[in-house]
Each structure stands twice: as C-alpha cells, then as structure tokens.
Scaffold this motif. Structure first.
Motif, PDB file in Angstrom:
ATOM      1  N   GLU A  20      54.892 -15.781  58.821  1.00  0.00           N
ATOM      2  CA  GLU A  20      56.321 -16.406  58.930  1.00  0.00           C
ATOM      3  C   GLU A  20      55.334 -17.576  59.333  1.00  0.00           C
ATOM      4  N   VAL A  21      54.278 -17.393  60.427  1.00  0.00           N
ATOM      5  CA  VAL A  21      54.062 -18.502  61.106  1.00  0.00           C
ATOM      6  C   VAL A  21      53.141 -19.839  60.231  1.00  0.00           C
ATOM      7  N   CYS A  22      52.325 -19.042  59.781  1.00  0.00           N
ATOM      8  CA  CYS A  22      51.532 -19.221  58.355  1.00  0.00           C
ATOM      9  C   CYS A  22      52.474 -19.935  57.549  1.00  0.00           C
ATOM     10  N   ALA A  23      53.294 -20.135  57.559  1.00  0.00           N
ATOM     11  CA  ALA A  23      54.569 -20.775  56.209  1.00  0.00           C
ATOM     12  C   ALA A  23      55.230 -22.161  56.518  1.00  0.00           C
ATOM     13  N   ALA A  24      55.203 -21.939  57.860  1.00  0.00           N
ATOM     14  CA  ALA A  24      55.937 -22.843  59.288  1.00  0.00           C
ATOM     15  C   ALA A  24      54.716 -23.899  59.209  1.00  0.00           C
ATOM     16  N   ARG A  25      53.032 -24.001  59.742  1.00  0.00           N
ATOM     17  CA  ARG A  25      52.486 -24.727  59.265  1.00  0.00           C
ATOM     18  C   ARG A  25      52.106 -25.560  58.278  1.00  0.00           C
ATOM     19  N   LEU A  26      51.844 -24.261  57.271  1.00  0.00           N
ATOM     20  CA  LEU A  26      51.299 -25.335  55.965  1.00  0.00           C
ATOM     21  C   LEU A  26      52.478 -25.716  55.631  1.00  0.00           C
ATOM     22  N   PHE A  27      53.487 -25.495  55.282  1.00  0.00           N
ATOM     23  CA  PHE A  27      54.773 -26.335  54.630  1.00  0.00           C
ATOM     24  C   PHE A  27      56.552 -26.832  55.156  1.00  0.00           C
ATOM     25  N   PRO A  28      55.591 -27.773  55.929  1.00  0.00           N
ATOM     26  CA  PRO A  28      56.954 -28.109  56.548  1.00  0.00           C
ATOM     27  C   PRO A  28      56.957 -29.469  56.114  1.00  0.00           C
ATOM     28  N   GLU A  29      57.026 -29.813  55.237  1.00  0.00           N
ATOM     29  CA  GLU A  29      57.736 -30.682  54.925  1.00  0.00           C
ATOM     30  C   GLU A  29      59.483 -30.446  54.640  1.00  0.00           C
ATOM     31  N   ASN A  30      60.179 -31.451  54.806  1.00  0.00           N
ATOM     32  CA  ASN A  30      61.414 -31.069  54.053  1.00  0.00           C
ATOM     33  C   ASN A  30      62.322 -29.469  54.964  1.00  0.00           C
ATOM     34  N   TYR A  31      61.243 -28.807  55.655  1.00  0.00           N
ATOM     35  CA  TYR A  31      61.446 -27.789  56.281  1.00  0.00           C
ATOM     36  C   TYR A  31      61.241 -27.089  54.818  1.00  0.00           C
ATOM     37  N   LYS A  32      60.440 -26.614  54.400  1.00  0.00           N
ATOM     38  CA  LYS A  32      60.347 -25.960  52.668  1.00  0.00           C
ATOM     39  C   LYS A  32      60.172 -24.367  52.971  1.00  0.00           C
ATOM     40  N   TYR A  33      59.795 -23.981  54.699  1.00  0.00           N
ATOM     41  CA  TYR A  33      59.197 -22.507  53.901  1.00  0.00           C
ATOM     42  C   TYR A  33      61.058 -21.740  55.152  1.00  0.00           C
ATOM     43  N   LEU A  34      61.353 -22.375  55.496  1.00  0.00           N
ATOM     44  CA  LEU A  34      62.572 -22.135  55.500  1.00  0.00           C
ATOM     45  C   LEU A  34      63.506 -21.304  53.945  1.00  0.00           C
ATOM     46  N   ASP A  35      62.925 -21.398  52.833  1.00  0.00           N
ATOM     47  CA  ASP A  35      63.350 -20.900  51.312  1.00  0.00           C
ATOM     48  C   ASP A  35      62.544 -19.647  51.348  1.00  0.00           C
ATOM     49  N   PHE A  36      61.199 -20.205  52.097  1.00  0.00           N
ATOM     50  CA  PHE A  36      60.567 -18.712  52.275  1.00  0.00           C
ATOM     51  C   PHE A  36      61.186 -17.857  52.690  1.00  0.00           C
ATOM     52  N   TYR A  37      61.416 -18.285  54.493  1.00  0.00           N
ATOM     53  CA  TYR A  37      62.168 -17.073  55.268  1.00  0.00           C
ATOM     54  C   TYR A  37      63.336 -16.727  54.651  1.00  0.00           C
ATOM     55  N   THR A  38      64.395 -17.536  54.257  1.00  0.00           N
ATOM     56  CA  THR A  38      65.504 -16.670  53.331  1.00  0.00           C
ATOM     57  C   THR A  38      65.548 -15.562  52.668  1.00  0.00           C
ATOM     58  N   CYS A  39      64.550 -15.873  51.636  1.00  0.00           N
ATOM     59  CA  CYS A  39      63.905 -14.708  50.688  1.00  0.00           C
ATOM     60  C   CYS A  39      63.640 -13.585  51.076  1.00  0.00           C
ATOM     61  N   VAL A  40      62.558 -13.457  52.400  1.00  0.00           N
ATOM     62  CA  VAL A  40      61.820 -12.934  52.837  1.00  0.00           C
ATOM     63  C   VAL A  40      62.654 -11.982  53.685  1.00  0.00           C
TER      64      VAL A  40
END
Length: 261
Positions: free
Chosen positions: A90-110
């Motif tokens: 999750e920290v990797c997702a937040a650091r790599l995909f911050p544009e428009n909070y894209k990482y939150l889509d990943f968080y919601t799924c996992v």
C-alpha cells in the motif's frame, strides 16, 4: 466563443473534476496513519476514496503506516508479517500512483479481503488500473522497504500509535469518520471560497449534551475540558450544558441517576 456548444457535465466528469488537485494554497491537509489489516484503518481508507470523489481537489490527502522499523529491511507490526507485506504494497501504491489519488482505487479493492493481504493484490492492481509490473518491482525490491521505513518514521514523529490516527491541517482530528464528517471538517478549515460540496452538506443533528462534574475535583475538571473539545469536534450540532455536583440542578441530576458511592 459564441458558436461553442456547452454540454452538461456527466457524473463521471464531476467525479474527475472533484479528484483533480486544486492549487496548493486551496488545499486542506488530511493525514491518515494506519495499519493495513486494522479494520478501523481499512474503514477510513474506504471513506477516503469516497471523500476524494466529493472534494478531492480541495484536500491534500496522505496515508502513512504504523509499525516498528527493526533495521536491515525488517519490520514489526501489530497484526504480523502479512500486515507488513500489506503495508509495503500500500505504501508503494501511494508513492507510485498519486495522480488523482489513483492508489485509493487499489486500496478499495484489496480492502475487500484485507485480512488475506498480500493475497490477490495483482488482480486488484489490474482492476484498478495500476501498473502491476511497476508495483511488483517496488513491493519485492528495495524501494518498498525504503518507503515503509520512511512511512513508519513519519508515524513515529507524529506519535501515531493507534490505527487510524488522523491529523487535519497539522492538528489531531477527533471528529466523525463518515464521508460527510470529513467533508464538513475540510469545509470548515478551507480558507477563502468554499468548495461546491460544502453547499450540499446535511444539517448536523442538534441536541444538548449535559455533563455533570465536580469543581472540587481538579482531575475531573481536566477530563471534562478534554471531553468538550473531542465531543464538539465529533458532534458539530451539539450544545453543551455543564452542571456542578454541588449546585441544586447538579445534585438533582445526580440523585435521579440513582448512583451511590
């Protein structure tokens, strides 16, 4: 131009506009310190995803992770090794995909199966539009450990031990954790013109909270003072009434509770 055709914004367009970052001076900073397998931390992750659809352009949102850095790429977390692996993902997702909070889509799924992390993360990366290879390289490589170590340090610096610990514009937040609660807090903290979402907030429930204390007890008064700030933050429609045990109304209220010492 006079000849231009104006089209109504579609719901998807509105969501994209809400998630588009505003000018840095217009943003309210909202920090979450969490653990990837803590149900309360998971809940605010899901709420954050809803929040950015409402008011994303007016919030500077961040997630950091609580744990212990043992050195040498080793970590300790409350829910064990699987949680550490989830934190790294999750920290990797937040650091790599911050544009428009894209990482939150990943968080919601996992987070639908957060207790099984890191199992199934690849499918979630694919469904949320996250680059699987890029995330895998971070998760399995040195960057993931580096990012988690940095994140844990930030949590330590903020003395964040409970998941979630939340800060709004640098101050510890103790208000409600539903989407409307965060939107209201951001609206209240926004300097200048308020976001459009502020106009659609439901009226907070109005009620009176009565607190019975005893002025002779210094510790009791200190606790009441702390409670006042917390309760006011949690219930913006609340009116607080304070009674002292030695006053007539306070004595009557105490007697009505049938409490005995």
């Amino acid at each position: 131009d006079k000849g231009a055709t104006v089209e109504k914004a579609k719901p998807a367009d509105k969501a994209a506009a809400a998630a588009t970052p505003a000018a840095s001076g217009d943003k309210v900073k909202l920090e979450f310190y969490v653990m990837s397998q803590c149900p309360y931390g998971v809940k605010v992750m899901t709420t954050a995803a809803e929040l950015v659809k409402e008011i994303g352009g007016n919030v500077d949102l961040s997630f950091e992770f609580i744990g212990d850095d043992l050195g040498g790429g080793k970590f300790k977390s409350m829910h064990g090794e699987s949680e550490i692996q989830g934190d790294i993902l999750e920290v990797c997702a937040a650091r790599l995909f911050p544009e428009n909070y894209k990482y939150l889509d990943f968080y919601t799924c996992v987070n639908k199966n957060y207790r099984k992390l890191p199992e199934g993360w690849e499918a979630c990366a694919t469904s949320s539009g996250v680059d699987v290879a890029k995330l895998k390289a971070c998760y399995e490589g040195a960057d993931g450990k580096k990012f988690l170590a940095e994140s844990i340090k930030k949590a330590k610096d903020q003395r964040a031990t409970g998941s979630p610990t939340i800060f709004l514009d640098g101050k510890r937040y103790s208000g409600g954790r539903e989407t409307a609660d965060f939107v209201r807090a951001i609206c209240d903290a926004t300097k200048g013109a308020k976001p459009e979402a502020c106009k659609n907030l439901p009226e907070p429930l109005k009620f009176t909270m009565t607190i019975l204390s005893d002025k002779r007890c210094t510790e009791c008064e200190a606790r009441v003072k702390r409670m006042e700030g917390q309760l006011t933050s949690m219930f913006p429609g609340m009116t607080m009434a304070k009674l002292d045990y030695k006053d007539a109304k306070g004595t009557a209220l105490y007697a009505s509770t049938k409490l005995t010492t």
